[in-house]
Scaffold this active site. Structure first.
Site, mmCIF file in Angstrom:
data_model
loop_
_atom_site.group_PDB
_atom_site.id
_atom_site.type_symbol
_atom_site.label_atom_id
_atom_site.label_comp_id
_atom_site.label_asym_id
_atom_site.label_seq_id
_atom_site.Cartn_x
_atom_site.Cartn_y
_atom_site.Cartn_z
ATOM 1 C CG HIS A 38 17.112 13.687 44.067
ATOM 2 N ND1 HIS A 38 18.372 13.882 44.597
ATOM 3 C CD2 HIS A 38 16.465 12.883 44.937
ATOM 4 C CE1 HIS A 38 18.482 13.232 45.740
ATOM 5 N NE2 HIS A 38 17.323 12.608 45.975
ATOM 6 C CD GLU A 73 13.137 8.786 49.778
ATOM 7 O OE1 GLU A 73 12.212 7.939 49.673
ATOM 8 O OE2 GLU A 73 14.237 8.656 49.229
#
Length: 176
Positions: free
Chosen positions: A7, A80
């Site tokens: 990202h 994550e």
């Protein structure tokens, strides 16, 4: 082919804070980075995009998808590593004990165990490989490090692989 993009930048990245499962948006630089990744991916054959459910990954995927207009599949297994008590803290704010275990044994900080993390990332990767399509995965640094080890058949549950830069486009080697 399987591609990976971490990202774009968030304020927590800029501040050196551990994000984990915290749902932090992209900042202006992160949006610009995602736009740059979109340009890098423009001529790549991408049939499908898989991404983490966190908004920093979803927004990066949306921006990259502007040229491809393919289905974006949100896969919670690509979130994550949950890093427990260190989430939201900078390295300076962490105790010595927290730092000792932050990424090598996060379960000691009430985080997710590395074997559990690797298991869920591998399940997602195996499902993506089974599609036999060109897939872009948009996710996080920890997920990339686990994917790299999984795709290259490297044993061990650690995250000693270098983290990619924000919005860096990487080709992942298929394991088979």
């Amino acid at each position: 082919m399987i591609y990976f993009v971490r990202h774009g930048e968030t304020e927590y990245n800029r501040q050196g804070r551990v994000q984990g499962h915290l749902d932090i948006p992209l900042n202006a630089k992160g949006i610009s980075q995602a736009e740059q990744a979109r340009e890098v991916c423009k001529d790549k054959a991408i049939d499908l995009i898989y991404c983490s459910p966190l908004q920093r990954a979803k927004k990066t995927a949306e921006i990259i998808n502007e040229y491809h207009n393919v289905e974006v599949v949100v896969d919670k297994r690509l979130i994550e590593l949950y890093s427990g008590s260190v989430q939201g803290k900078t390295i300076k704010e962490c105790t010595e004990e927290e730092l000792k275990y932050a990424f090598n044994k996060p379960e000691k900080n009430n985080g997710e165990s590395l074997p559990d993390f690797f298991k869920r990332v591998k399940e997602s990767y195996d499902d993506i490989l089974a599609l036999n399509k060109n897939v872009l995965i948009v996710s996080h640094g920890g997920v990339y490090r686990a994917l790299y080890k999984i795709a290259n058949n490297i044993d061990g549950f650690d995250l000693e692989i270098e983290t990619p830069k924000n919005a860096e486009v990487i080709e992942i080697k298929k394991a088979r």
